[in-house]
Design an enzyme around this catalytic site. Structure first.
Site, PDB file in Angstrom:
ATOM      1  N   LYS A 169      95.749  43.939   1.510  1.00 61.43           N
ATOM      2  CA  LYS A 169      94.704  44.742   0.880  1.00 61.43           C
ATOM      3  C   LYS A 169      95.196  46.178   0.713  1.00 61.43           C
ATOM      4  O   LYS A 169      95.334  46.911   1.684  1.00 61.43           O
ATOM      5  CB  LYS A 169      93.430  44.737   1.712  1.00 61.43           C
ATOM      6  CG  LYS A 169      92.342  45.655   1.161  1.00 61.43           C
ATOM      7  CD  LYS A 169      91.248  45.894   2.192  1.00 61.43           C
ATOM      8  CE  LYS A 169      90.230  46.918   1.706  1.00 61.43           C
ATOM      9  NZ  LYS A 169      90.814  48.277   1.587  1.00 61.43           N
ATOM     10  N   GLY A 220      96.706  53.397   9.298  1.00 57.28           N
ATOM     11  CA  GLY A 220      95.580  54.235   8.939  1.00 57.28           C
ATOM     12  C   GLY A 220      95.124  55.072  10.114  1.00 57.28           C
ATOM     13  O   GLY A 220      95.897  55.366  11.035  1.00 57.28           O
ATOM     14  N   SER A 221      93.862  55.432  10.116  1.00 58.19           N
ATOM     15  CA  SER A 221      93.336  56.344  11.133  1.00 58.19           C
ATOM     16  C   SER A 221      93.146  55.640  12.475  1.00 58.19           C
ATOM     17  O   SER A 221      92.957  54.425  12.549  1.00 58.19           O
ATOM     18  CB  SER A 221      92.004  56.924  10.667  1.00 58.19           C
ATOM     19  OG  SER A 221      90.985  55.941  10.718  1.00 58.19           O
ATOM     20  N   THR A 224      89.640  53.936  12.713  1.00 63.30           N
ATOM     21  CA  THR A 224      89.581  52.611  12.092  1.00 63.30           C
ATOM     22  C   THR A 224      90.399  51.605  12.887  1.00 63.30           C
ATOM     23  O   THR A 224      90.010  50.437  13.026  1.00 63.30           O
ATOM     24  CB  THR A 224      90.083  52.675  10.637  1.00 63.30           C
ATOM     25  OG1 THR A 224      89.303  53.633   9.917  1.00 63.30           O
ATOM     26  CG2 THR A 224      89.976  51.321   9.961  1.00 63.30           C
ATOM     27  N   GLY A 225      91.528  52.049  13.428  1.00 61.44           N
ATOM     28  CA  GLY A 225      92.356  51.165  14.246  1.00 61.44           C
ATOM     29  C   GLY A 225      91.603  50.618  15.446  1.00 61.44           C
ATOM     30  O   GLY A 225      91.760  49.444  15.822  1.00 61.44           O
ATOM     31  N   GLU A 242      99.574  51.152  13.241  1.00 59.87           N
ATOM     32  CA  GLU A 242     100.277  52.432  13.098  1.00 59.87           C
ATOM     33  C   GLU A 242      99.215  53.437  12.717  1.00 59.87           C
ATOM     34  O   GLU A 242      98.702  53.418  11.603  1.00 59.87           O
ATOM     35  CB  GLU A 242     101.385  52.325  12.044  1.00 59.87           C
ATOM     36  CG  GLU A 242     102.372  53.478  12.110  1.00 59.87           C
ATOM     37  CD  GLU A 242     102.014  54.612  11.168  1.00 59.87           C
ATOM     38  OE1 GLU A 242     101.414  55.593  11.660  1.00 59.87           O
ATOM     39  OE2 GLU A 242     102.316  54.523   9.980  1.00 59.87           O
ATOM     40  N   CYS A 276     101.640  60.737   8.310  1.00 55.19           N
ATOM     41  CA  CYS A 276     101.258  60.574   9.713  1.00 55.19           C
ATOM     42  C   CYS A 276     102.242  61.256  10.646  1.00 55.19           C
ATOM     43  O   CYS A 276     101.864  61.686  11.739  1.00 55.19           O
ATOM     44  CB  CYS A 276     101.129  59.087  10.051  1.00 55.19           C
ATOM     45  SG  CYS A 276     102.615  58.124   9.715  1.00 55.19           S
ATOM     46  N   GLU A 374      94.138  66.271  13.739  1.00 47.65           N
ATOM     47  CA  GLU A 374      95.128  65.970  12.710  1.00 47.65           C
ATOM     48  C   GLU A 374      94.592  66.450  11.359  1.00 47.65           C
ATOM     49  O   GLU A 374      93.571  65.974  10.877  1.00 47.65           O
ATOM     50  CB  GLU A 374      95.407  64.461  12.663  1.00 47.65           C
ATOM     51  CG  GLU A 374      96.431  64.074  11.619  1.00 47.65           C
ATOM     52  CD  GLU A 374      96.663  62.573  11.545  1.00 47.65           C
ATOM     53  OE1 GLU A 374      97.746  62.175  11.087  1.00 47.65           O
ATOM     54  OE2 GLU A 374      95.767  61.815  11.936  1.00 47.65           O
TER      55      GLU A 374
END
Length: 475
Positions: A169, A220-221, A224-225, A242, A276, A374
């Site tokens: 996706k 991603g963030s 969300t992880g 990651e 990142c 961040e």
């Protein structure tokens, strides 16, 4: 007329009849549309991947390598078209977009050469024991918007090489280049091995919770992880995450300000800071702070912020409105608290596009939001330090642990300091370099598992131990 891009499911390019708009962040104009997929399309893609897995897992590895090389070749052969499309949807300047496209081709080709040989655990008079690696199964890959092509292939290539199949996706903000690549490889990769579908953010949780997906790989963030990790726990899916980083660069007093200023600038501002592993906190020894901070600001004044498709642009826009608003919020917070700016701090409200002026802060406090969070934008806080122990403690005082860097004329001292940093990757006298042969992963809340190298490839496999008793009583 706006171009409509299709999804790749079971070797066929399909659409749903419902479309999502994709916007150019430099002018906020719709430049393409992609299918709005839901549970039905996801089920079809997963079923195709499951059916293909039965054959693909037993396909000789040389044939798997050949399929990855075919993908790499298709990307390279169409690089001119792809990098321009990437700039239009992501915003990065053409030279950086070229770097991503050719980097994706090169990284996937390099990863295809990796091999996980059987390991002998015991070879005695009594028994032979060996460990082999077997593919996990169907992989669900979720890709971010900052490096959409690179992040896609770094999930597709090791999945294919390991014998897995994948349902990928792309981000709804940057799906176009990935779908164009899908079209280019549709007849080069066996049907069902690679499936690429697009949808809104609610498609991600559907992938995470799908009962016939065996592994999730997500970039991603951190927020969300955590949700993905929670969702995957229901049926113990394997996961690779990651996630975010608030990476510290440490500049020692023996570094030459004239030589490191440009490198530090691009360590922070490449891709408009949307990396990142960008240098998001820069600690400069007090002996050279004034000279180096001014050198960085002077260099920044000669870098053009603008449309990545225009010649001479060094830094493009923020990719999407949500992130743009967040970066502006952090800058406003710094202004409200009276922090000093060496550059930037103001936003021209006229005109279109998600452009943020290059912003450099002069020694804000450690607890400032612009330091502690961040930024993921073209914002660079510079801070003074006095001693090595002090700066190591400040650098490590973060929930993140993705990457960091030490800049010094004494490389032995640089390595000694690097070993004290609580991050997965540390550079000495460079930044942003990743290798297809070295694992990349975060410590603390910056991730779970690894990508790249043999460690990254192992993430797509289970270990299986086979033990044979040599003096068998049944012989």
């Amino acid at each position: 007329m706006v171009t409509q891009y299709k999804n790749l499911i079971n070797g066929e390019m399909i659409d749903t009849g419902e479309w999502l708009d994709v916007v150019n962040p430099a002018n906020e104009e719709v430049i393409g549309q992609v299918p709005a997929c839901g549970q039905s399309e996801l089920d079809s893609a997963v079923a195709a991947a499951r059916a293909a897995f039965k054959t693909w897992k037993n396909t000789p590895i040389e044939e798997r390598r050949a399929a990855i090389m075919a993908m790499s070749g298709a990307i390279k052969e169409n690089a001119d078209e792809l990098y321009r499309l990437l700039t239009s949807e992501q915003g990065k300047p053409h030279d950086q977009a070229k770097g991503e496209i050719f980097g994706a081709a090169g990284m996937s080709a390099a990863q295809s050469t990796l091999e996980l040989a059987d390991e002998i655990n015991e070879d005695s008079d009594a028994r032979l024991s060996r460990t082999r690696r077997v593919p996990v199964g169907v992989v669900g890959g979720i890709v971010p918007w900052n490096f959409p092509v690179m992040m896609a292939v770094q999930k597709i290539a090791p999945a294919m090489l390991s014998g897995c199949t994948i349902v990928l996706k792309p981000s709804p903000f940057t799906p176009l280049t990935t779908l164009r690549i899908a079209e280019l490889i549709a007849d080069k990769v066996p049907a069902g091995v690679v499936n690429i579908i697009t949808g809104e953010d609610d498609l991600g949780p559907m992938i995470t919770s799908h009962p016939d997906i065996d592994k999730i790989t997500f970039t991603g963030s951190t927020a969300t992880g955590k949700k993905i990790m929670e969702g995957a726990s229901a049926d113990l899916k394997r996961i690779t995450l990651e996630l975010g980083g608030n990476d510290a660069s440490i500049v020692m007093p023996d570094a030459d300000p004239k030589k490191v200023a440009e490198q530090l600038f691009w360590a922070s501002f490449s891709n408009a800071g949307q990396i990142c592993i960008a240098a998001k906190r820069v600690y400069i020894h007090e002996d050279i702070y004034d000279e180096l901070s001014q050198a960085i600001a002077d260099y920044a004044k000669n870098v053009t912020v603008g449309d990545g498709a225009q010649q001479g642009t060094g830094v493009g826009p923020i990719q999407n409105k949500k992130q743009y608003d967040r970066v502006l919020e952090l800058i406003e917070d710094a202004k409200d608290n009276g922090y000093k700016f060496l550059l930037g701090g103001d936003k021209d409200p006229s005109g279109s596009g998600y452009f943020v002026p290059l912003t450099i802060l002069d020694n804000p406090p450690e607890d400032a939001r612009i330091v502690a969070e961040e930024q993921f934008g073209p914002v660079m806080p510079l801070m003074k330090f006095s001693t090595e122990d002090e700066v190591i403690a400040r650098a490590n005082n973060s929930e993140y642990g993705l990457a960091g860097a030490v800049w010094t004329a004494d490389t032995e001292k640089g390595v000694e300091m690097a070993e004290k940093l609580e991050t997965g990757t540390v550079w000495v006298n460079e930044a942003l370099h990743l290798s297809p042969f070295a694992p990349f992963g975060g410590h603390k809340q910056s991730g779970f598992g690894a990508e790249y190298g043999k460690e990254g490839l192992k993430e797509f496999t289970y270990p299986q131990v086979i033990t044979v008793k040599k003096d068998s009583v049944v012989a």
